[in-house]
Design a protein around this motif. Structure first.
Motif, short mmCIF file in Angstrom:
data_model
loop_
_atom_site.label_atom_id
_atom_site.label_comp_id
_atom_site.label_asym_id
_atom_site.label_seq_id
_atom_site.Cartn_x
_atom_site.Cartn_y
_atom_site.Cartn_z
N ASP A 1 0.84 -1.19 0.00
CA ASP A 1 0.00 0.00 0.00
C ASP A 1 0.87 1.25 0.00
OD1 ASP A 1 -1.96 1.90 0.22
OD2 ASP A 1 -2.58 1.34 2.25
N SER A 2 1.15 1.73 -1.18
CA SER A 2 1.96 2.94 -1.39
C SER A 2 1.56 3.54 -2.72
CB SER A 2 3.45 2.58 -1.41
OG SER A 2 3.75 1.79 -2.55
N GLU A 3 2.05 4.73 -2.98
CA GLU A 3 1.78 5.37 -4.26
C GLU A 3 2.29 4.50 -5.41
OE1 GLU A 3 2.81 9.65 -6.32
OE2 GLU A 3 2.75 9.52 -4.14
N GLU A 4 3.48 3.97 -5.26
CA GLU A 4 4.06 3.10 -6.29
C GLU A 4 3.26 1.82 -6.44
OE1 GLU A 4 5.90 4.31 -3.68
OE2 GLU A 4 6.87 5.94 -4.75
N GLY A 5 2.82 1.28 -5.30
CA GLY A 5 2.03 0.05 -5.33
C GLY A 5 0.71 0.25 -6.05
N MET A 6 0.04 1.37 -5.79
CA MET A 6 -1.22 1.64 -6.48
C MET A 6 -1.00 1.76 -7.97
SD MET A 6 -3.41 4.08 -3.88
CE MET A 6 -2.07 5.15 -3.34
N ALA A 7 0.06 2.46 -8.38
CA ALA A 7 0.36 2.60 -9.81
C ALA A 7 0.65 1.22 -10.42
CB ALA A 7 1.54 3.53 -10.02
N ARG A 8 1.35 0.38 -9.69
CA ARG A 8 1.71 -0.94 -10.21
C ARG A 8 0.48 -1.83 -10.40
NH1 ARG A 8 5.18 -4.17 -6.47
NH2 ARG A 8 5.94 -2.09 -6.06
N VAL A 9 -0.44 -1.87 -9.42
CA VAL A 9 -1.59 -2.76 -9.56
C VAL A 9 -2.57 -2.27 -10.63
CG1 VAL A 9 -1.42 -3.68 -7.22
CG2 VAL A 9 -3.00 -1.80 -7.68
N VAL A 10 -2.67 -0.97 -10.82
CA VAL A 10 -3.54 -0.45 -11.87
C VAL A 10 -2.92 -0.72 -13.23
CG1 VAL A 10 -4.60 1.61 -12.85
CG2 VAL A 10 -4.60 1.27 -10.38
N GLY A 11 -1.60 -0.58 -13.33
CA GLY A 11 -0.91 -0.84 -14.59
C GLY A 11 -1.33 0.13 -15.67
N ASN A 12 -1.15 -0.26 -16.90
CA ASN A 12 -1.53 0.58 -18.04
C ASN A 12 -2.97 0.36 -18.46
OD1 ASN A 12 1.01 1.72 -18.23
ND2 ASN A 12 1.76 0.08 -19.53
N ASP A 13 -3.57 -0.77 -18.04
CA ASP A 13 -4.89 -1.13 -18.53
C ASP A 13 -6.02 -0.89 -17.53
OD1 ASP A 13 -4.04 -3.10 -16.78
OD2 ASP A 13 -4.87 -4.74 -17.96
N GLY A 14 -5.72 -0.37 -16.34
CA GLY A 14 -6.75 -0.21 -15.33
C GLY A 14 -7.24 1.20 -15.12
N TRP A 15 -6.81 2.15 -15.94
CA TRP A 15 -7.23 3.55 -15.80
C TRP A 15 -8.44 3.81 -16.67
CZ3 TRP A 15 -5.21 6.03 -11.87
CH2 TRP A 15 -3.93 5.70 -11.44
N PHE A 16 -9.37 4.63 -16.14
CA PHE A 16 -10.60 4.95 -16.85
C PHE A 16 -10.90 6.44 -16.70
CE2 PHE A 16 -10.83 0.55 -15.54
CZ PHE A 16 -11.22 -0.07 -16.71
N ASP A 17 -11.96 6.89 -17.36
CA ASP A 17 -12.40 8.26 -17.11
C ASP A 17 -13.08 8.29 -15.74
OD1 ASP A 17 -15.27 7.72 -17.30
OD2 ASP A 17 -15.04 7.74 -19.47
N GLU A 18 -13.30 9.48 -15.22
CA GLU A 18 -13.83 9.61 -13.86
C GLU A 18 -15.20 8.96 -13.72
OE1 GLU A 18 -14.64 12.87 -10.33
OE2 GLU A 18 -14.14 13.59 -12.33
N HIS A 19 -16.06 9.13 -14.69
CA HIS A 19 -17.42 8.59 -14.60
C HIS A 19 -17.40 7.06 -14.47
CE1 HIS A 19 -21.73 8.28 -15.21
NE2 HIS A 19 -21.49 7.37 -16.15
N ALA A 20 -16.63 6.39 -15.32
CA ALA A 20 -16.56 4.93 -15.28
C ALA A 20 -15.94 4.44 -13.98
CB ALA A 20 -15.77 4.42 -16.48
N ALA A 21 -14.87 5.09 -13.53
CA ALA A 21 -14.20 4.67 -12.31
C ALA A 21 -15.09 4.91 -11.09
CB ALA A 21 -12.87 5.40 -12.14
N ARG A 22 -15.80 6.04 -11.08
CA ARG A 22 -16.70 6.33 -9.95
C ARG A 22 -17.85 5.32 -9.89
NH1 ARG A 22 -16.85 10.09 -6.21
NH2 ARG A 22 -15.32 11.44 -7.22
N ALA A 23 -18.36 4.91 -11.03
CA ALA A 23 -19.41 3.89 -11.08
C ALA A 23 -18.89 2.57 -10.50
CB ALA A 23 -19.92 3.70 -12.50
N CYS A 24 -17.67 2.21 -10.86
CA CYS A 24 -17.05 1.00 -10.32
C CYS A 24 -16.88 1.12 -8.81
CB CYS A 24 -15.70 0.75 -11.00
SG CYS A 24 -14.80 -0.65 -10.32
N PHE A 25 -16.41 2.29 -8.36
CA PHE A 25 -16.20 2.55 -6.94
C PHE A 25 -17.51 2.40 -6.16
CE2 PHE A 25 -16.28 5.77 -3.51
CZ PHE A 25 -15.28 5.25 -2.70
N GLU A 26 -18.57 3.03 -6.64
CA GLU A 26 -19.86 2.97 -5.96
C GLU A 26 -20.41 1.55 -5.94
OE1 GLU A 26 -21.12 5.30 -4.14
OE2 GLU A 26 -19.70 6.85 -4.76
#
Length: 84
Positions: free
Chosen positions: A45-70
């Protein structure tokens, strides 16, 4: 890469990077886990760890990510109530 937490609930974090990409990670026992993709990535659990687990394929626009979060955070309440 700069990662910051936008919102959190239960064990989930909605995070963003400096490029306005968003993702959701789960945090448990000092580790972060990805919620996207075919593999459940894990890192400390660190800034680097979060970037690593998301990778290049886990980033989305805010709307899609917020829907996933909720959805993830809402499901946590649902399953916890069913287990008790």
């Amino acid at each position: 890469m700069t990662i910051r937490t936008v919102d959190y609930k239960e064990t989930y974090r909605l995070i963003t990077d400096e490029h306005n990409h968003y993702a959701v990670v789960e945090v448990r026992c000092g580790h972060v886990y990805s919620l996207h993709g075919n593999h459940r990535r894990e890192a400390p659990d660190s800034e680097e760890g979060m970037a690593r687990v998301v990778g290049n394929d886990g980033w989305f626009d805010e709307h899609a990510a917020r829907a996933c979060f909720e959805s993830a955070a809402g499901g946590e309440d649902y399953y916890r109530q069913r287990m008790w």
